[in-house]
Design a protein around this motif. Structure first.
Motif, short mmCIF file in Angstrom:
data_model
loop_
_atom_site.label_atom_id
_atom_site.label_comp_id
_atom_site.label_asym_id
_atom_site.label_seq_id
_atom_site.Cartn_x
_atom_site.Cartn_y
_atom_site.Cartn_z
N GLY A 298 10.96 38.99 155.91
CA GLY A 298 11.47 39.34 154.82
C GLY A 298 12.07 37.91 154.43
N GLU A 299 11.29 36.88 154.75
CA GLU A 299 11.77 35.47 154.53
C GLU A 299 10.78 34.93 153.45
OE1 GLU A 299 12.83 33.13 157.42
OE2 GLU A 299 13.87 34.66 158.48
N SER A 300 11.06 34.00 152.73
CA SER A 300 10.39 33.31 151.85
C SER A 300 9.50 32.38 152.53
CB SER A 300 10.81 32.30 150.43
OG SER A 300 10.12 31.67 150.01
N VAL A 301 8.04 32.18 152.31
CA VAL A 301 7.29 31.50 152.90
C VAL A 301 7.41 29.91 152.52
CG1 VAL A 301 5.36 31.57 151.47
CG2 VAL A 301 4.97 30.95 153.81
N GLU A 302 7.93 29.53 151.34
CA GLU A 302 8.35 28.26 150.75
C GLU A 302 9.23 27.71 151.57
OE1 GLU A 302 6.42 27.28 148.36
OE2 GLU A 302 5.50 29.09 148.18
N ALA A 303 9.07 26.23 151.76
CA ALA A 303 9.69 25.61 152.75
C ALA A 303 11.29 25.25 152.14
CB ALA A 303 9.32 23.96 152.84
N LEU B 23 13.54 23.87 170.18
CA LEU B 23 13.35 25.09 169.54
C LEU B 23 13.98 24.82 168.07
CD1 LEU B 23 14.89 27.52 172.04
CD2 LEU B 23 12.05 27.28 171.51
N SER B 24 13.13 24.44 167.11
CA SER B 24 13.54 23.79 165.67
C SER B 24 13.32 24.79 164.60
CB SER B 24 12.66 22.46 165.71
OG SER B 24 11.40 22.80 165.69
N HIS B 25 12.82 26.04 164.64
CA HIS B 25 12.91 26.82 163.24
C HIS B 25 13.21 28.39 164.00
CE1 HIS B 25 10.86 29.00 160.16
NE2 HIS B 25 10.91 28.05 159.28
N ALA B 26 13.86 28.73 163.07
CA ALA B 26 14.60 30.22 163.61
C ALA B 26 13.70 31.28 163.40
CB ALA B 26 15.79 30.44 162.60
N LEU B 27 12.27 31.22 162.87
CA LEU B 27 11.41 32.15 162.80
C LEU B 27 10.09 31.78 163.70
CD1 LEU B 27 10.39 35.09 161.87
CD2 LEU B 27 9.74 33.78 159.83
N ILE B 28 9.67 30.54 163.53
CA ILE B 28 8.28 30.32 163.99
C ILE B 28 8.56 29.97 165.61
CG2 ILE B 28 6.64 28.63 164.05
CD1 ILE B 28 7.33 27.81 161.20
N SER B 29 9.81 29.09 165.94
CA SER B 29 9.80 28.92 167.29
C SER B 29 10.00 29.99 168.24
CB SER B 29 10.92 27.95 167.47
OG SER B 29 11.03 26.70 166.90
N PHE B 30 10.44 31.09 167.64
CA PHE B 30 10.83 32.15 168.52
C PHE B 30 9.67 33.36 168.42
CE2 PHE B 30 14.65 29.95 167.51
CZ PHE B 30 15.37 29.82 168.52
N ARG B 31 9.25 33.42 167.11
CA ARG B 31 8.45 34.70 166.99
C ARG B 31 6.99 34.31 167.33
NH1 ARG B 31 8.87 38.97 167.88
NH2 ARG B 31 7.48 39.80 166.50
N ARG B 32 6.56 33.04 167.18
CA ARG B 32 5.39 32.44 167.37
C ARG B 32 5.44 31.17 168.16
NH1 ARG B 32 4.35 36.71 165.88
NH2 ARG B 32 2.99 37.69 164.30
N PRO B 33 6.01 31.09 169.38
CA PRO B 33 6.38 29.87 170.18
C PRO B 33 4.84 29.20 170.49
CG PRO B 33 6.58 31.74 171.26
CD PRO B 33 6.42 32.37 170.08
N GLY B 34 3.57 29.83 170.56
CA GLY B 34 2.51 29.39 170.70
C GLY B 34 1.87 28.38 169.83
N PRO C 291 0.32 22.62 161.35
CA PRO C 291 -0.92 21.85 160.72
C PRO C 291 -2.27 22.84 161.15
CG PRO C 291 -0.05 20.80 162.83
CD PRO C 291 1.04 21.55 162.29
N ALA C 292 -2.20 23.67 162.18
CA ALA C 292 -3.22 24.53 162.65
C ALA C 292 -3.07 25.99 162.72
CB ALA C 292 -3.27 24.16 164.03
N ALA C 293 -2.05 26.41 162.00
CA ALA C 293 -1.90 27.96 161.81
C ALA C 293 -2.46 28.47 160.70
CB ALA C 293 -0.31 28.32 162.13
N PRO C 294 -3.34 29.62 160.86
CA PRO C 294 -3.86 30.33 159.70
C PRO C 294 -2.77 30.69 158.63
CG PRO C 294 -4.77 30.99 161.80
CD PRO C 294 -3.63 30.32 162.02
N ARG C 295 -3.15 30.35 157.52
CA ARG C 295 -2.16 30.26 156.20
C ARG C 295 -1.95 32.12 156.07
NH1 ARG C 295 0.85 27.56 152.62
NH2 ARG C 295 2.40 29.19 151.73
N ALA C 296 -2.93 32.83 156.39
CA ALA C 296 -2.74 34.26 156.42
C ALA C 296 -1.93 34.75 157.28
CB ALA C 296 -4.00 34.94 156.37
N GLU C 297 -1.93 33.95 158.25
CA GLU C 297 -0.90 34.43 159.61
C GLU C 297 0.44 34.08 159.37
OE1 GLU C 297 -2.21 33.99 163.40
OE2 GLU C 297 -4.38 34.38 163.16
N VAL C 298 0.53 32.82 158.56
CA VAL C 298 1.77 32.40 158.58
C VAL C 298 2.61 33.27 157.39
CG1 VAL C 298 3.22 30.44 157.59
CG2 VAL C 298 1.18 29.87 159.10
#
Length: 300
Positions: A65-70, A234-245, A50-57
């Motif tokens: 190399g992953e799709s940003v679509e859920a 740790l619930s997302h294989a990319l976000i939880s590890f690359r952007r844990p903050g 909810p708070a992460a800037p979309r451009a950074e996401v």
């Protein structure tokens, strides 16, 4: 069914329900940990972050190399066998949560595990996709009729409050009522444990709060080998590890959840411990490695 651990438990290892209860003398010389699927869930990226800037996401996903679509979210239930015990870590969501989930009964049957053979269900927390599958949606019976149950004590205290729905965000109010009802339905067979206490032979709770007030991971120990069944810490294989903050929308205490993630990632990387994540891809099994100033999940 994916096998994680097929080594021998230390011969003659003993455990009891409460940690202080002394030796039970149960034969736990053999043990395995495996995972089965409860199906998949869906969620929007906007809710997740909810708070992460979309451009950074977008940049994070593009770099990976992953799709940003859920994409469909896995749900991995762990099955631990110790001696004559068959222990589930969480119980899935049942048929009332999302139509693509609630498949645990079928996957257990396909793996040769009868519902009646389950002797214990250990919950990491009381969100619907981990708890509601313990009760049949149609006749209110227990799906695992011969099982006893264990829940983190702080989870029980929070979710069984008469006013729990007034303490959670709007999206969780109705779900909180359902979780309270399910916990109370199981009360006669439910044990409450604190972090550090034994919950089953060779298994103990590890405090990983923030996602929910009493969220606890389950540490499985077999000699020198350790597996951490992490629930939703740790619930997302990319976000939880690359952007844990980054804050997750489903975390009730977002600041505490961030601190928990950082501490847990550090421990998992330092100790090279196997991780099982309820929502991590495939079977949910892998290890944590450092990657620059962050981490990465390496599937097994």
């Amino acid at each position: 069914m994916t096998a994680l651990l097929a080594t021998a438990w230390p011969a003659g290892r003993t455990a009891a329900a409460p940690a202080e209860a002394g030796e039970a003398g149960k034969d736990t010389s053999k043990g395995t940990v495996e995972t089965v699927s409860d199906g998949t869930l869906s969620s929007s990226l906007g809710f997740m972050l909810p708070a992460a800037p979309r451009a950074e996401v977008d940049a994070l996903f593009e770099t990976a190399g992953e799709s940003v679509e859920a994409s469909p979210i896995p749900t991995n239930v762990s099955v631990v066998r110790v001696g004559d015990e068959v222990i589930l870590i969480d119980a899935g969501s049942g048929n009332s949560f999302q139509p693509t989930a609630g498949k645990l009964g079928d996957t257990l049957e396909a793996a040769g595990v009868a519902r009646e053979a389950v002797t214990q269900v250990v919950f990491t927390h009381a969100h619907p996709d981990h708890l509601w599958g313990a009760i049949d949606d149609f006749d209110d019976s227990e799906r695992f009729p011969n099982a006893r149950y264990v829940v983190p004590a702080a989870e029980w205290d929070f979710w069984t409050r008469d006013d729990v729905e007034t303490t959670v965000p709007d999206w969780l109010k109705g779900l909180a009522v359902g979780s309270r009802r399910t916990l109370k339905r199981l009360e006669a067979k439910m044990e409450r444990r604190k972090p550090g206490e034994t919950v089953a032979p060779g298994l103990s709770y590890v405090a990983t709060p923030g996602h929910t007030p009493g969220h606890a991971s389950v540490l499985v120990e077999a000699g020198r080998e350790q597996i951490l069944i992490g629930g939703d810490a740790l619930s997302h294989a990319l976000i939880s590890f690359r952007r844990p903050g980054w804050a997750f929308g489903s975390d009730l205490d977002r600041d505490l959840a961030i601190r928990t993630r950082l501490a847990l990632l550090d421990r998992l990387a330092n100790e090279r411990m196997t991780l099982v994540g309820f929502h991590l891809p495939g079977s949910g099994v892998g290890r944590v490695e450092r990657s620059g100033d962050a981490f990465r999940f390496v599937p097994a």
